[in-house]
Design a protein around this motif. Structure first.
Motif, PDB file in Angstrom:
ATOM      1  N   GLY A  76      -1.847   6.806  14.915  1.00 11.50           N
ATOM      2  CA  GLY A  76      -3.262   6.498  14.723  1.00 11.50           C
ATOM      3  C   GLY A  76      -4.077   7.727  14.388  1.00 11.50           C
ATOM      4  O   GLY A  76      -5.016   7.671  13.573  1.00 11.50           O
ATOM      5  N   VAL A  77      -3.730   8.873  14.997  1.00  8.74           N
ATOM      6  CA  VAL A  77      -4.427  10.126  14.677  1.00  8.74           C
ATOM      7  C   VAL A  77      -4.131  10.540  13.238  1.00  8.74           C
ATOM      8  O   VAL A  77      -5.028  10.994  12.503  1.00  8.74           O
ATOM      9  N   VAL A  78      -2.874  10.375  12.814  1.00 11.21           N
ATOM     10  CA  VAL A  78      -2.521  10.692  11.424  1.00 11.21           C
ATOM     11  C   VAL A  78      -3.277   9.771  10.474  1.00 11.21           C
ATOM     12  O   VAL A  78      -3.803  10.196   9.438  1.00 11.21           O
ATOM     13  N   ARG A  79      -3.326   8.493  10.811  1.00  6.56           N
ATOM     14  CA  ARG A  79      -4.050   7.529   9.968  1.00  6.56           C
ATOM     15  C   ARG A  79      -5.502   7.949   9.796  1.00  6.56           C
ATOM     16  O   ARG A  79      -6.048   7.907   8.686  1.00  6.56           O
ATOM     17  N   ALA A  80      -6.157   8.367  10.891  1.00  9.27           N
ATOM     18  CA  ALA A  80      -7.547   8.811  10.796  1.00  9.27           C
ATOM     19  C   ALA A  80      -7.655  10.053   9.922  1.00  9.27           C
ATOM     20  O   ALA A  80      -8.593  10.181   9.124  1.00  9.27           O
ATOM     21  N   GLU A  81      -6.694  10.959  10.030  1.00 11.51           N
ATOM     22  CA  GLU A  81      -6.701  12.175   9.214  1.00 11.51           C
ATOM     23  C   GLU A  81      -6.588  11.839   7.736  1.00 11.51           C
ATOM     24  O   GLU A  81      -7.171  12.516   6.876  1.00 11.51           O
ATOM     25  N   LEU A  82      -5.857  10.774   7.428  1.00 15.40           N
ATOM     26  CA  LEU A  82      -5.656  10.375   6.029  1.00 15.40           C
ATOM     27  C   LEU A  82      -6.734   9.417   5.540  1.00 15.40           C
ATOM     28  O   LEU A  82      -6.630   8.881   4.435  1.00 15.40           O
ATOM     29  N   GLY A  83      -7.752   9.197   6.347  1.00 15.19           N
ATOM     30  CA  GLY A  83      -8.844   8.332   5.927  1.00 15.19           C
ATOM     31  C   GLY A  83      -8.570   6.869   6.071  1.00 15.19           C
ATOM     32  O   GLY A  83      -9.241   6.034   5.445  1.00 15.19           O
ATOM     33  N   GLY A  84      -7.581   6.520   6.917  1.00 14.27           N
ATOM     34  CA  GLY A  84      -7.225   5.110   7.071  1.00 14.27           C
ATOM     35  C   GLY A  84      -7.879   4.434   8.248  1.00 14.27           C
ATOM     36  O   GLY A  84      -7.508   3.306   8.600  1.00 14.27           O
ATOM     37  N   GLY A  85      -8.844   5.085   8.889  1.00 12.89           N
ATOM     38  CA  GLY A  85      -9.518   4.460  10.024  1.00 12.89           C
ATOM     39  C   GLY A  85     -10.086   5.504  10.958  1.00 12.89           C
ATOM     40  O   GLY A  85      -9.944   6.722  10.746  1.00 12.89           O
ATOM     41  N   GLU A  86     -10.743   5.044  12.011  1.00  8.01           N
ATOM     42  CA  GLU A  86     -11.331   5.937  12.998  1.00  8.01           C
ATOM     43  C   GLU A  86     -10.273   6.431  13.978  1.00  8.01           C
ATOM     44  O   GLU A  86      -9.208   5.831  14.121  1.00  8.01           O
ATOM     45  N   LEU A  87     -10.605   7.540  14.664  1.00 10.24           N
ATOM     46  CA  LEU A  87      -9.735   8.008  15.726  1.00 10.24           C
ATOM     47  C   LEU A  87      -9.599   6.922  16.788  1.00 10.24           C
ATOM     48  O   LEU A  87     -10.572   6.235  17.103  1.00 10.24           O
ATOM     49  N   ARG A 112      -2.931  -2.931  10.256  1.00  9.69           N
ATOM     50  CA  ARG A 112      -3.922  -2.489   9.277  1.00  9.69           C
ATOM     51  C   ARG A 112      -3.258  -2.332   7.921  1.00  9.69           C
ATOM     52  O   ARG A 112      -2.040  -2.403   7.783  1.00  9.69           O
ATOM     53  N   GLU A 113      -4.083  -2.102   6.909  1.00 11.34           N
ATOM     54  CA  GLU A 113      -3.554  -1.901   5.573  1.00 11.34           C
ATOM     55  C   GLU A 113      -2.697  -0.628   5.540  1.00 11.34           C
ATOM     56  O   GLU A 113      -3.030   0.370   6.186  1.00 11.34           O
ATOM     57  N   PRO A 114      -1.593  -0.649   4.801  1.00  5.61           N
ATOM     58  CA  PRO A 114      -0.749   0.543   4.718  1.00  5.61           C
ATOM     59  C   PRO A 114      -1.511   1.734   4.138  1.00  5.61           C
ATOM     60  O   PRO A 114      -2.400   1.577   3.293  1.00  5.61           O
ATOM     61  N   VAL A 115      -1.147   2.906   4.593  1.00  4.12           N
ATOM     62  CA  VAL A 115      -1.717   4.160   4.093  1.00  4.12           C
ATOM     63  C   VAL A 115      -0.743   4.731   3.063  1.00  4.12           C
ATOM     64  O   VAL A 115       0.474   4.726   3.286  1.00  4.12           O
ATOM     65  N   ALA A 136       2.705   2.943  12.492  1.00  8.93           N
ATOM     66  CA  ALA A 136       1.241   2.915  12.565  1.00  8.93           C
ATOM     67  C   ALA A 136       0.607   3.044  11.186  1.00  8.93           C
ATOM     68  O   ALA A 136      -0.489   2.538  10.949  1.00  8.93           O
ATOM     69  N   LEU A 137       1.304   3.711  10.260  1.00 10.47           N
ATOM     70  CA  LEU A 137       0.762   3.913   8.909  1.00 10.47           C
ATOM     71  C   LEU A 137       1.149   2.789   7.954  1.00 10.47           C
ATOM     72  O   LEU A 137       0.562   2.672   6.876  1.00 10.47           O
ATOM     73  N   GLY A 138       2.173   1.995   8.314  1.00 12.85           N
ATOM     74  CA  GLY A 138       2.708   1.030   7.362  1.00 12.85           C
ATOM     75  C   GLY A 138       3.405   1.720   6.205  1.00 12.85           C
ATOM     76  O   GLY A 138       3.342   1.257   5.057  1.00 12.85           O
ATOM     77  N   ALA A 139       4.099   2.829   6.510  1.00  6.90           N
ATOM     78  CA  ALA A 139       4.692   3.680   5.471  1.00  6.90           C
ATOM     79  C   ALA A 139       6.211   3.720   5.615  1.00  6.90           C
ATOM     80  O   ALA A 139       6.746   3.531   6.713  1.00  6.90           O
ATOM     81  N   PRO A 140       6.929   3.987   4.532  1.00  6.24           N
ATOM     82  CA  PRO A 140       8.379   4.185   4.642  1.00  6.24           C
ATOM     83  C   PRO A 140       8.689   5.482   5.370  1.00  6.24           C
ATOM     84  O   PRO A 140       7.876   6.410   5.380  1.00  6.24           O
ATOM     85  N   VAL A 141       9.875   5.562   5.970  1.00  4.83           N
ATOM     86  CA  VAL A 141      10.225   6.731   6.773  1.00  4.83           C
ATOM     87  C   VAL A 141      11.707   7.046   6.626  1.00  4.83           C
ATOM     88  O   VAL A 141      12.537   6.149   6.446  1.00  4.83           O
ATOM     89  N   LEU A 142      12.014   8.316   6.701  1.00  6.65           N
ATOM     90  CA  LEU A 142      13.380   8.835   6.722  1.00  6.65           C
ATOM     91  C   LEU A 142      13.438   9.853   7.847  1.00  6.65           C
ATOM     92  O   LEU A 142      12.467  10.578   8.073  1.00  6.65           O
TER      93      LEU A 142
END
Length: 843
Positions: A76-87, A112-115, A136-142
């Motif tokens: 969630g903190v990363v999402r806020a940093e990327l402009g995807g929502g509030e802290l 939430r919508e993917p970042v 939390a970001l809705g993003a792919p991961v490795l």
């Protein structure tokens, strides 16, 4: 030991003896470093201290909902940093409260919508943490790995200088994963200098430059010099590097901290761990898991699979719950779910599901690790006990000791250790023996190695299906072939034969011109189909029942294109009609002298248990393909480590070459009468390295222009319609034949080769099916017919021989109805033994 999970004072012992201090400077969610980490002494000359996370679920058994909640909070903190929502306001206080009490529901986040981002987690501690941030970001991961995986080439790697095991590998199934647009988010449990992140960025930026990187960690303890070094790298690369953490601060160390730690270790070290005495045998549970769903992000993790993953975890947790006692102590059973090194996320999800679904259980989660740490049984120290055992998988840095901390003395009634298949080796007995000293009951929960299987599958070419390729329905067969329909491959039969016999070309490098039957010959096919449909249906039923018995009901059919393909479809139809079983079916290429298509085998192994595979062909001649298949599978096992059963199932085995067959009669199978027009309009297979790369399937053509003459599905339907008529006869046939292969057909071919003065058994093609192929595709010399053979089985043979001016000779003592002899030492204008010129009728 229970108090260790809740205590925040696990830094006092190290602080007093090494004069190490943690200072919090900032937190976006109102946390202190002491909320998140304790201190221990590391057995590593590169770094004296170890930050022991209270929320990672690695070294300290922790409520799994706290572990997942902390990871999702960081996301969630990363999402806020990327402009995807509030802290995520208030979540820091909720985490602190969860550490002190109930964590029920803490791991839930709002969808939430993917970042636009892609996440990379670090092995071994941040594999699950990276997946939680990606969730939390809705993003792919490795996640990086220290385990090499056969069949998957590393995309690259990097070094983690301070770690006990420094080398990281990147093994994405699809290299394009790390080229996903957006910000690259690098996730670690702690950020001490930032060098590992910078090494990673430098390695990846050279291949895929990005405008921005975000480095995310539970705690950020970089010095001012480290911060400046990261800024300098960003400037040099022309990019932006941001850092986010749940809490930031500093570690204050005396100059002689290394010497102090060494003295402590020397003073407090006890004797080497003694091998554990055998305890009660572990209970083993194979966790159900979809074959196409990765169980880790070692090769990539797609957010689109999240719903399927939630269902898979719920089903696996129900399976696990069935073997867990709910009342082993007055307060309910205390259960530890133990992940193993990099396999962390699914164990944490399973533990959280158990904690939510079985409130009577006191569930904790932690993991084995390779980090050697000083153990001190003191309330103010983070690492109270250790279990030591040998490695049980094959990591990149080789075998070595492994540890499970804070497990012994934890009061656990049950320890559930979660392994994936590559880690469930005989060497794991040492781990189980160690765990048996810490709890009265040990459960081994094994996950299939679907991550590697899916990775291999995704890196391989896709299957072809009708109607885009072939005239069979898409669910009848998956063609593991490369479509060469637009490539000119046909050559005149005389040129092909001369090139083949002279050694100038291999028969699979080109194609004969497709034979177009006359009206008379087409009528012969219709008569043969009407006469033989029930006989074929009986053989289909017998061989399918024998196949199901041989594979214990779990069956994957792999037919040898193209004669095996209609037989594989009929076997699949029988299994569905009689047993209600949907059997997967693939068609692959096998080429005499070149072996089976190894890329196709990898495709099958990526999706199914190789032990379930049964190869299928139409019939045996002298058994050359059975031998070719067996040799090719030995080679495949030596190259890839994947072991396929080498038995071959056929409709008819007149050569007495196989153990799984429908009949040993040499009779007319109508699908042998024609070429592509009874085989899904697909050509014979092609292996020509001037056209096909090593990483492609063998090739074939789809003759869509012959659709008007196609009888492929009419053949299948005519046979399938007779299934009910032959059920009783099939049921009366033994499930396993009582006669072993004696290869009498091969002996007959060798005898005929000598008697006819040919000298090459490859020019002798025994049986109705093989003789038909000679007359349709090659330059025939003569046809030998057994004097007492059923005339109905040979009508089309005599018709084709007459069309081509080929003599037919009756001979006694053949184990086959007929044999086709290819003209030896063929040259244009050669004559047969009878003196008749060999006519060229382009088949």
């Amino acid at each position: 030991m229970t108090a260790l999970v809740e205590s925040s004072g696990t830094s006092a012992w190290v602080a007093q003896r090494l004069d190490v201090r943690l200072r919090t400077t900032s937190s976006p969610v109102g946390l202190d470093l002491a909320d998140l980490v304790g201190l221990a002494v590391r057995r590593n000359p590169r770094r004296a201290h170890l930050l022991v996370s209270r929320v990672l679920g690695k070294h300290v058994p922790t409520d799994p909902r706290v572990v997942r909640g902390a990871g999702l909070l960081l996301g969630g903190v990363v999402r806020a940093e990327l402009g995807g929502g509030e802290l995520p306001s208030g979540r820091g206080d909720a985490l602190r409260s969860a550490l002190a009490g109930s964590a029920a529901g803490f791991d839930q986040i709002e969808a939430r919508e993917p970042v636009p981002a892609v996440v990379l987690g670090y092995a071994e501690t941040a594999t699950a943490l990276g997946q939680q941030v990606a969730e939390a970001l809705g993003a792919p991961v490795l996640h990086s790995t220290r385990r090499r995986v056969p069949g998957i080439e590393p995309l690259g790697g990097f070094e983690e200088e301070h770690s006990h095991a420094t080398s990281h590998l990147l093994l994405p199934a699809d290299p394009a994963l790390l080229r996903t647009p957006g910000t690259l988010v690098l996730v670690d449990d702690e950020l001490t200098t930032g060098r590992t992140a910078l090494n990673t960025i430098a390695a990846l930026h050279a291949d895929q430059p990005r405008e921005r990187y975000v480095v995310a960690a539970l705690v950020d303890l970089r010095t001012a010099a480290d911060v400046a070094a990261m800024a300098a790298v960003a400037e040099r690369l022309g990019t932006r590097i941001d850092v986010v953490a749940l809490a930031a601060g500093t570690v204050e160390l005396p100059d002689d901290v290394g010497a102090r730690a060494a003295d402590l270790i020397a003073a407090l070290d006890g004797p080497a761990p003694v091998a554990a005495a055998p305890g009660a045998p572990a209970v083993r549970v194979a966790l159900p898991w979809p074959a196409d769903l990765p169980e880790s992000a070692r090769h990539g993790w797609d957010p689109a699979d999240e719903p399927a993953r939630a269902v898979a975890v719920a089903v696996a947790a129900e399976t696990l719950a069935a073997v867990l006692p709910a009342d082993a102590s007055p307060d309910g059973a205390r259960v530890l779910v133990l992940g193993t090194e990099e396999l962390l996320d699914v164990p944490q999800r399973l533990a959280a599901a158990l904690a939510d679904g079985l409130p009577a259980l006191d569930v904790r989660v932690s993991s084995t690790t390779r980090s050697p740490v000083l153990v001190v049984d003191d309330d103010g120290y983070a690492m109270r006990t250790a279990l030591a055992f040998d490695a049980h998988d094959e990591p990149e840095d080789g075998p070595g000791p492994r540890f499970a901390y804070n497990v012994a003395g934890g009061g656990f009634d049950v320890i559930v250790v979660v392994l994936d298949e590559p880690a469930d080796t005989p060497a794991a007995d040492a781990l189980l023996a160690a765990l048996a000293t810490a709890a009265p009951r040990v459960v081994v929960a094994t996950l299939p190695d679907t991550a590697a299987r899916v990775a291999r599958g995704r890196s391989l070419p896709p299957a072809l299906h009708g109607p885009e390729f072939g005239s069979y329905a898409a669910d009848e067969v998956s063609w593991l072939l490369t479509d060469l329909s637009d490539v000119a491959l046909e050559a005149p039969v005389e040129e092909r034969e001369e090139a083949i016999q002279s050694g100038g070309a291999h028969y699979a490098e080109s194609l004969p011109v497709e034979y177009q039957p006359s009206a008379t010959y087409a009528a012969l096919f219709e008569e043969a189909l009407a006469d033989a449909a029930e006989r074929v249906a009986l053989a289909v039923g017998v061989v399918t029942e024998r196949a199901l018995a041989a594979r214990g009901g779990e069956l994957t059919l792999v037919s040898l294109a193209r004669a095996g393909t209609p037989i594989g479809i009929l076997m699949r139809r029988w299994a569905r009609a009689v047993h209600g079983i949907e059997v997967p079916h693939y068609a692959v290429s096998i080429v005499r002298g070149r072996g089976v298509d190894h890329v196709a085998l990898q495709h099958v192994a990526a999706r199914h248990d190789p032990a379930s595979v049964l190869f299928v062909d139409g019939w045996t001649g002298k058994g050359a393909i059975a031998r070719e298949l067996a040799a090719a599978l030995v080679e495949h096992r030596a190259t890839t480590g994947v072991d396929f059963p080498a038995d071959l199932a056929v409709l008819a085995d007149p050569g007495h070459c196989v153990t799984l067959y429908g009949t040993r009669d040499d009779f007319l199978i109508p699908s042998a009468c024609l070429n592509s027009t009874v085989s899904g309009l697909v050509s014979r297979t092609v292996l020509n390295r001037q056209i096909l790369r090593e990483d492609q399937f063998h090739g074939a053509k789809f003759y869509a222009e012959l659709a008007g003459a196609d009888v492929s599905n009419r053949f299948l339907d005519a046979v399938s319609a007779r299934f009910a008529d032959v059920r009783a006869a099939v049921d009366a046939t033994p499930a396993a034949p009582d006669d072993e292969p004696d290869w009498r057909g091969w002996a007959a071919v060798e005898r005929v080769s000598v008697e006819q003065g040919i000298g090459d058994v490859n020019l002798v093609k025994p049986g109705v099916g093989e003789t038909t192929r000679v007359l349709l595709r090659r330059v025939p010399w003569k046809v030998l017919v057994r004097a007492d053979a059923d005339p109905a089985d040979l009508v089309h043979i005599r018709h084709l021989a007459a069309e081509r001016g080929v003599p037919v000779e009756e001979v006694p003592d053949l184990p086959y109805s007929c044999m086709g002899l290819i003209h030896p030492a063929y040259t244009a204008g050669a004559t047969g033994a009878s003196g008749t010129a060999v006519r060229t009728v382009a088949p």
